[in-house]
Design an enzyme around this catalytic site. Structure first.
Site, short mmCIF file in Angstrom:
data_model
loop_
_atom_site.label_atom_id
_atom_site.label_comp_id
_atom_site.label_asym_id
_atom_site.label_seq_id
_atom_site.Cartn_x
_atom_site.Cartn_y
_atom_site.Cartn_z
N HIS A 190 -0.38 15.11 -27.10
CA HIS A 190 -0.45 13.72 -26.64
C HIS A 190 -1.69 12.98 -27.12
O HIS A 190 -1.68 11.75 -27.17
CB HIS A 190 -0.37 13.67 -25.11
N HIS A 229 7.82 7.43 -27.68
CA HIS A 229 6.81 8.32 -27.11
C HIS A 229 7.05 9.78 -27.57
O HIS A 229 6.14 10.46 -28.03
CB HIS A 229 6.84 8.23 -25.59
N LYS A 276 6.91 22.55 -15.03
CA LYS A 276 6.11 21.40 -14.61
C LYS A 276 5.76 21.51 -13.12
O LYS A 276 4.63 21.22 -12.72
CB LYS A 276 6.82 20.09 -14.93
N ARG A 281 0.82 -1.23 0.00
CA ARG A 281 0.00 0.00 0.00
C ARG A 281 0.84 1.27 0.00
O ARG A 281 0.37 2.35 0.36
CB ARG A 281 -0.98 0.02 1.18
N HIS A 311 -0.64 9.69 -28.51
CA HIS A 311 -0.98 8.39 -27.92
C HIS A 311 -1.68 7.50 -28.95
O HIS A 311 -1.49 6.27 -28.95
CB HIS A 311 -1.87 8.58 -26.68
N ARG A 314 -3.45 20.85 -15.28
CA ARG A 314 -2.36 19.91 -15.60
C ARG A 314 -2.50 19.29 -16.99
O ARG A 314 -1.52 18.89 -17.60
CB ARG A 314 -2.28 18.80 -14.53
N LYS A 319 3.00 11.06 -11.88
CA LYS A 319 2.14 10.18 -12.68
C LYS A 319 2.88 8.87 -12.88
O LYS A 319 4.03 8.86 -13.36
CB LYS A 319 1.85 10.80 -14.04
N GLU A 371 -4.71 16.49 -11.95
CA GLU A 371 -5.23 16.80 -13.29
C GLU A 371 -6.76 16.98 -13.30
O GLU A 371 -7.49 16.32 -14.05
CB GLU A 371 -4.81 15.75 -14.32
N ASN A 381 -0.31 17.81 -21.69
CA ASN A 381 -0.59 16.78 -22.70
C ASN A 381 -0.73 17.36 -24.10
O ASN A 381 -1.32 16.71 -24.98
CB ASN A 381 -1.87 16.02 -22.32
N GLU A 402 9.36 16.78 -25.64
CA GLU A 402 8.73 17.22 -24.39
C GLU A 402 9.32 18.57 -23.95
O GLU A 402 8.62 19.37 -23.31
CB GLU A 402 8.90 16.17 -23.29
P1 NAD Z 1 12.54 4.78 -22.19
O1 NAD Z 1 12.36 4.71 -20.75
O2 NAD Z 1 12.09 3.63 -23.02
O3 NAD Z 1 14.06 5.10 -22.51
C1 NAD Z 1 14.46 5.23 -23.84
C2 NAD Z 1 15.60 4.27 -24.21
O4 NAD Z 1 16.83 4.81 -23.75
C3 NAD Z 1 15.48 2.89 -23.61
O5 NAD Z 1 15.96 1.95 -24.53
C4 NAD Z 1 16.41 2.97 -22.42
O6 NAD Z 1 16.89 1.73 -22.01
C5 NAD Z 1 17.51 3.83 -22.95
N1 NAD Z 1 18.28 4.62 -21.99
C6 NAD Z 1 17.81 5.23 -20.90
N2 NAD Z 1 18.78 5.99 -20.36
C7 NAD Z 1 19.87 5.81 -21.13
C8 NAD Z 1 21.18 6.34 -21.09
N3 NAD Z 1 21.54 7.26 -20.19
N4 NAD Z 1 22.06 5.94 -22.02
C9 NAD Z 1 21.69 5.04 -22.99
N5 NAD Z 1 20.46 4.54 -23.10
C10 NAD Z 1 19.56 4.93 -22.17
O7 NAD Z 1 11.79 6.07 -22.81
P2 NAD Z 1 11.65 7.58 -22.31
O8 NAD Z 1 11.59 8.38 -23.54
O9 NAD Z 1 12.64 7.91 -21.28
O10 NAD Z 1 10.23 7.57 -21.60
C11 NAD Z 1 9.05 7.31 -22.32
C12 NAD Z 1 8.00 6.83 -21.34
O11 NAD Z 1 7.73 7.86 -20.40
C13 NAD Z 1 6.69 6.48 -22.00
O12 NAD Z 1 6.22 5.25 -21.50
C14 NAD Z 1 5.77 7.61 -21.58
O13 NAD Z 1 4.43 7.22 -21.51
C15 NAD Z 1 6.32 7.98 -20.25
N6 NAD Z 1 6.03 9.35 -19.83
C16 NAD Z 1 5.52 9.52 -18.58
C17 NAD Z 1 5.26 10.79 -18.12
C18 NAD Z 1 4.79 11.00 -16.72
O14 NAD Z 1 4.40 12.13 -16.38
N7 NAD Z 1 4.83 10.00 -15.88
C19 NAD Z 1 5.55 11.91 -18.94
C20 NAD Z 1 6.06 11.68 -20.21
C21 NAD Z 1 6.32 10.39 -20.63
N1 GLY Z 2 3.33 14.37 -18.77
C1 GLY Z 2 2.07 14.90 -18.42
C2 GLY Z 2 1.87 15.08 -16.96
O1 GLY Z 2 2.72 14.80 -16.16
O2 GLY Z 2 0.81 15.50 -16.56
#
Ligand code: NAD
Ligand code: GLY
Length: 373
Positions: A261, A278, A240, A134, A265, A254, A156, A250, A258, A198
């Site tokens: 997005h 992404h 942010k 939890r 998406h 917030r 998030k 949100e 997006n 982003e």
């Molecule tokens: P990812 O986590 O897949 O990383 C991208 C790639 O880079 C992967 O292959 C990873 O292994 C590699 N990598 C990571 N760090 C590295 C480094 N320093 N050197 C070499 N390789 C490295 O993708 P991302 O773009 O970081 O994140 C995308 C995800 O984030 C999506 O799932 C998206 O939905 C999510 N997201 C969430 C929020 C939120 O608010 N929580 C906001 C935006 C995106």
């Molecule tokens: N990436 C969108 C949010 O955090 O709300």
């Protein structure tokens, strides 16, 4: 919101701290080079017998030994969970694998999780922390540009569902975000560009001066100039933190984060998770959302080519895959912002200002037709 441009005066940027203040909690986002190695980044985190680093097969060999050594100064036991790499693994199976490891290692409810990786690892580790016993504390150690400017901040957390992106999740805040700019050195160029999507997003939605700054500094960002990256990451985190501080769950504001997005998406889900990154989908989605903003009379015509040009310069695709208009519309109706089956878009209604609006299907269909391959 306006910004001064400190880029010119910074050669070796010092570590910087952006605070995020929510109704019931607050935490710091540390930004700078050398943070993995610096002792002060890791002090005063929640005390526990056990720390667990969650990472993936790509990132772990790069940074895990250094992080483990650092954490062993503060925790008696440091366990590791290494997941397969990729958006396609942001699933229940991966989440369950984290729980299996936590239970097999008898991790108690004080255990601190450390998310070492990009947004995929950060989102899944955060979700695991939200629900394991939890709720246990967790720390974000983002290693992609995208994660440093966006996903590690604001709480998030989620996994994907085959029918929709990030559909299963929770709001759950980290104890700290530690964004070491040196970790970006090993990032593939395609991933750097994905992160820039982003970064670009924050300009049109919140800060016209920052949009201009990005246009002026896009080459420096692509070349990984540390001072430019430091400024961009800090400014994005400030924006942010300002947004999330007012609307953590949100309920309204917030949603502006997006921008791009809703179309993005749909591209990610429609193409199959991982086919488009992404950030690539968000970049192309911002072109489409900019077009929609123009078609609905919210922005002058020149806004669309301005955004398209910047997104192209960032190395991102600006032509959308041809999923078919109906498929796009169906996918977008599953978007979290949709209400009673009505798709709602984040649109720009003046540089640095965003609104949420529904749009006639016919106009959205025109946008899709104009930008598809
Ligand atoms: P990812 O986590 O897949 O990383 C991208 C790639 O880079 C992967 O292959 C990873 O292994 C590699 N990598 C990571 N760090 C590295 C480094 N320093 N050197 C070499 N390789 C490295 O993708 P991302 O773009 O970081 O994140 C995308 C995800 O984030 C999506 O799932 C998206 O939905 C999510 N997201 C969430 C929020 C939120 O608010 N929580 C906001 C935006 C995106
Ligand atoms: N990436 C969108 C949010 O955090 O709300």
């Amino acid at each position: 919101m306006t910004v001064a441009n400190p880029h010119a005066s910074l050669i070796n940027p010092p570590a910087q701290c952006v605070g995020i203040q929510l109704a019931h909690e607050a935490y710091d986002i540390l930004i700078g080079p050398g943070l993995l190695a610096s002792e002060s980044s890791w002090q005063d985190l929640p005390r526990a017998a056990t720390a667990v680093i969650v990472s993936n097969e790509t990132v772990a060999p790069l940074f895990l030994p250094q992080l483990e050594a650092r954490l062993l100064r503060h925790y008696a036991r440091v366990e590791k969970v290494i997941l397969p790499d990729g958006e396609a693994f942001k699933t229940w199976d991966s989440l369950n694998h984290i729980f299996d490891c936590l239970l097999a290692k008898a991790c108690d409810r004080k255990t601190v999780l450390f998310a070492l990786g990009g947004g995929v690892i950060g989102d899944m580790t955060g979700f695991a922390a939200a629900v394991y016993m939890r709720g246990v504390p967790f720390v974000q150690v983002p290693t992609t540009l995208l994660a440093q400017v966006d996903s590690s901040v604001g709480g998030k957390t989620a996994i994907n569902h085959p029918l929709g992106k990030n559909m299963i999740g929770a709001f759950y805040q980290p104890q700290r975000v530690i964004a070491d700019l040196d970790s970006l050195d090993s990032l593939p160029q395609r991933e750097l560009s994905a992160g820039l999507a982003e970064v670009i997003k924050y300009g049109p939605i919140a800060d016209a001066a920052f949009l201009q700054w990005i246009e002026d500094n896009i080459e420096a960002l692509l070349a990984r100039d540390k001072a430019a990256l430091a400024y961009a990451v800090k400014r994005c985190c400030e924006i942010k933190a300002w947004v999330v501080g007012q609307d953590e769950r949100e309920q309204g504001l917030r949603a502006i984060l997006n921008f791009g997005h809703t179309f993005g998406h749909a591209i990610e889900t429609g193409m199959g998770y991982g086919a488009w990154l992404h950030g690539e989908a968000v970049g192309c989605g911002m072109v489409m959302a900019s077009d929609l903003s123009v078609r609905l009379g919210l922005m002058p015509a020149e806004f669309l080519p301005r955004m398209r040009r910047l997104i192209e310069r960032a190395g991102l695709p600006v032509v959308a895959p041809d999923l078919g208009v109906e498929r796009y519309l169906d996918l977008m109706r599953v978007d979290k912002k949709a209400e009673a089956g009505e798709i709602r878009f984040v649109l720009i209604d003046g540089l640095g200002s965003a609104v949420m609006r529904a749009a006639p299907d016919a106009v959205v269909a025109e946008v899709i037709r104009s930008h598809r391959a």
